[in-house]
Design a protein around this motif. Structure first.
Motif, PDB file in Angstrom:
ATOM      1  N   PRO A 248       0.984  -1.206   0.202  1.00  0.00           N
ATOM      2  CA  PRO A 248      -0.032  -0.040  -0.078  1.00  0.00           C
ATOM      3  C   PRO A 248       0.615   1.307  -0.092  1.00  0.00           C
ATOM      4  O   PRO A 248       0.283   2.278  -0.184  1.00  0.00           O
ATOM      5  CB  PRO A 248      -0.999  -0.010   1.421  1.00  0.00           C
ATOM      6  CG  PRO A 248      -0.761  -1.589   1.501  1.00  0.00           C
ATOM      7  CD  PRO A 248       0.330  -2.119   1.215  1.00  0.00           C
ATOM      8  N   ALA A 249       2.138   1.213   0.309  1.00  0.00           N
ATOM      9  CA  ALA A 249       3.035   2.382   0.252  1.00  0.00           C
ATOM     10  C   ALA A 249       3.041   3.040  -1.182  1.00  0.00           C
ATOM     11  O   ALA A 249       3.629   3.855  -1.591  1.00  0.00           O
ATOM     12  CB  ALA A 249       4.406   2.029   0.575  1.00  0.00           C
ATOM     13  N   ASP A 250       2.990   2.081  -2.154  1.00  0.00           N
ATOM     14  CA  ASP A 250       3.012   2.424  -3.443  1.00  0.00           C
ATOM     15  C   ASP A 250       1.593   2.672  -3.944  1.00  0.00           C
ATOM     16  O   ASP A 250       0.694   1.851  -4.309  1.00  0.00           O
ATOM     17  CB  ASP A 250       3.649   1.266  -4.531  1.00  0.00           C
ATOM     18  CG  ASP A 250       3.709   1.283  -5.772  1.00  0.00           C
ATOM     19  OD1 ASP A 250       3.866   2.648  -6.181  1.00  0.00           O
ATOM     20  OD2 ASP A 250       3.746   0.482  -6.610  1.00  0.00           O
ATOM     21  N   PHE A 251       1.195   4.098  -3.825  1.00  0.00           N
ATOM     22  CA  PHE A 251      -0.009   4.737  -4.235  1.00  0.00           C
ATOM     23  C   PHE A 251       0.205   5.702  -5.116  1.00  0.00           C
ATOM     24  O   PHE A 251       1.089   6.440  -5.121  1.00  0.00           O
ATOM     25  CB  PHE A 251      -0.882   4.803  -2.999  1.00  0.00           C
ATOM     26  CG  PHE A 251      -0.356   6.002  -2.208  1.00  0.00           C
ATOM     27  CD1 PHE A 251      -1.089   7.243  -2.243  1.00  0.00           C
ATOM     28  CD2 PHE A 251       0.539   5.639  -1.237  1.00  0.00           C
ATOM     29  CE1 PHE A 251      -0.524   8.492  -1.823  1.00  0.00           C
ATOM     30  CE2 PHE A 251       0.897   7.035  -0.578  1.00  0.00           C
ATOM     31  CZ  PHE A 251       0.266   8.280  -0.662  1.00  0.00           C
ATOM     32  N   THR A 252      -0.835   6.102  -5.760  1.00  0.00           N
ATOM     33  CA  THR A 252      -0.873   7.264  -6.549  1.00  0.00           C
ATOM     34  C   THR A 252      -2.245   7.939  -6.680  1.00  0.00           C
ATOM     35  O   THR A 252      -3.378   6.933  -6.574  1.00  0.00           O
ATOM     36  CB  THR A 252      -0.250   7.143  -8.035  1.00  0.00           C
ATOM     37  OG1 THR A 252      -0.209   8.351  -8.768  1.00  0.00           O
ATOM     38  CG2 THR A 252      -0.867   6.005  -8.719  1.00  0.00           C
ATOM     39  N   LEU A 253      -2.527   9.217  -7.128  1.00  0.00           N
ATOM     40  CA  LEU A 253      -3.848   9.717  -7.250  1.00  0.00           C
ATOM     41  C   LEU A 253      -3.961   9.664  -8.778  1.00  0.00           C
ATOM     42  O   LEU A 253      -5.242  10.095  -9.151  1.00  0.00           O
ATOM     43  CB  LEU A 253      -3.852  11.165  -6.698  1.00  0.00           C
ATOM     44  CG  LEU A 253      -3.789  11.080  -5.137  1.00  0.00           C
ATOM     45  CD1 LEU A 253      -3.921  12.494  -4.683  1.00  0.00           C
ATOM     46  CD2 LEU A 253      -4.703  10.292  -4.299  1.00  0.00           C
ATOM     47  N   ASN A 254      -2.856   9.529  -9.493  1.00  0.00           N
ATOM     48  CA  ASN A 254      -3.252   9.757 -11.091  1.00  0.00           C
ATOM     49  C   ASN A 254      -2.087   8.739 -11.744  1.00  0.00           C
ATOM     50  O   ASN A 254      -0.945   9.224 -12.071  1.00  0.00           O
ATOM     51  CB  ASN A 254      -2.745  11.080 -11.582  1.00  0.00           C
ATOM     52  CG  ASN A 254      -3.051  11.362 -12.675  1.00  0.00           C
ATOM     53  OD1 ASN A 254      -3.143  10.559 -13.745  1.00  0.00           O
ATOM     54  ND2 ASN A 254      -3.337  12.665 -13.441  1.00  0.00           N
ATOM     55  N   PRO A 255      -2.661   7.526 -12.019  1.00  0.00           N
ATOM     56  CA  PRO A 255      -1.652   6.483 -12.644  1.00  0.00           C
ATOM     57  C   PRO A 255      -1.193   6.841 -13.944  1.00  0.00           C
ATOM     58  O   PRO A 255      -0.040   6.265 -14.411  1.00  0.00           O
ATOM     59  CB  PRO A 255      -2.417   5.188 -12.484  1.00  0.00           C
ATOM     60  CG  PRO A 255      -3.962   5.616 -12.306  1.00  0.00           C
ATOM     61  CD  PRO A 255      -3.738   6.795 -11.503  1.00  0.00           C
TER      62      PRO A 255
END
Length: 289
Positions: A248-255
């Motif tokens: 979950p540390a690998d997240f984004t709002l705009n992939p």
């Protein structure tokens, strides 16, 4: 003192530093070798206060087992405690390190690290010696030697690094395409103001903090500094979070934007490698003329 003497002195000083560093590593007395590295686990996450400071990172309580006594030890990341915790959830593993005999002076690392041998600084010293020798050759025999001496090793390194960079980019794009999507919310916007002591200029840094719960039920609290428009007025805003299920540390709002960034990084790596190879070829050509 002429250039030759100055460069020889440079090489001599850094040579002594390198030999001392390698000697300390062989003797097992470098800071890295005297560091105890443990695996801790976050047992509590404190939600940042809206309008507070980002200093110190997300406030967490970490538990680890003392290898000497075998008892559980609980610590926090209050104060200067190494790496800043910017993504946290209960159960996340985190590295805890301290010098032997000084458990009170613990430091956090983002992920648990393997023990090192303390060869980084001696390695830097060796590079500085090499750079001095290349400069000495350029002064004595002409500047094309600088292109060969510095461009050659970096060209080899860049070329060898390129396939790995391509694979890393492909894996990153695949992870972005396979991300799960969940709702999230901006729970705080942190504000830090710094004043330049020279001209009195004031700079303000805004750090939104988001919360989201993965499909697996993990509640994540994280700093989010990209892809969030108008962060000053983002407090309480609902948003969509894309994350990697296994991390979950690998997240984004705009992939989509992150995919474009991965491609741009690949183009940059290709450009740097081509420039280094060109510099090497140019240097060799000039020497042969």
């Amino acid at each position: 003192m002429g250039w030759d003497e100055a460069l020889l002195l440079w090489c001599g000083v850094w040579g002594v530093v390198a030999l001392a560093g390698f000697g300390m590593s062989v003797a097992g007395v470098t800071r890295e070798q005297r560091t105890v590295r443990l695996v801790g686990r976050i047992v509590r996450v404190r939600v940042p206060v809206h309008g507070g400071s980002r200093a110190g990172g997300v406030s967490v309580v970490v538990s680890y087992r003392d290898p000497v006594s075998g008892r559980e030890v609980t610590v926090t990341n209050d104060g200067e405690r190494g790496d800043t915790v910017v993504v946290a959830w209960v159960g996340r593993e985190i590295g805890v390190a301290h010098l032997r005999g000084r458990p009170h002076a613990y430091r956090f690392t983002g992920v648990p690290l393997e023990p090192g041998r303390g060869l980084f600084l001696p390695g830097v010293a060796v590079f500085l010696v090499y750079a001095g020798l290349v400069a000495l050759a350029a002064v004595a025999w002409g500047w094309p030697w600088a292109l060969v001496g510095l461009g050659g090793p970096w060209a080899v390194f860049g070329t060898a690094h390129l396939p790995g960079a391509v694979r890393a980019k492909d894996r990153r794009v695949e992870r972005l395409a396979a991300m799960d999507t969940v709702p999230g919310k901006v729970v705080a916007v942190l504000k830090d103001v710094t004043v330049d002591q020279d001209d009195g200029h004031t700079a303000t840094t805004l750090t939104p903090v988001i919360e989201f719960t993965t499909r697996e039920g993990t509640a994540v609290t994280a700093y989010c500094t990209t892809h969030l428009p108008d962060p000053a007025h983002a407090h309480g805003r609902d948003l969509t979070v894309h994350y990697t299920p296994t991390d979950p540390a690998d997240f984004t709002l705009n992939p989509t934007a992150d995919q474009h960034a991965a491609h741009r990084e690949m183009i940059f790596d290709l450009t740097v490698s081509a420039t280094l190879v060109t510099a090497l070829i140019t240097g060799v050509t000039l020497l042969l003329l």
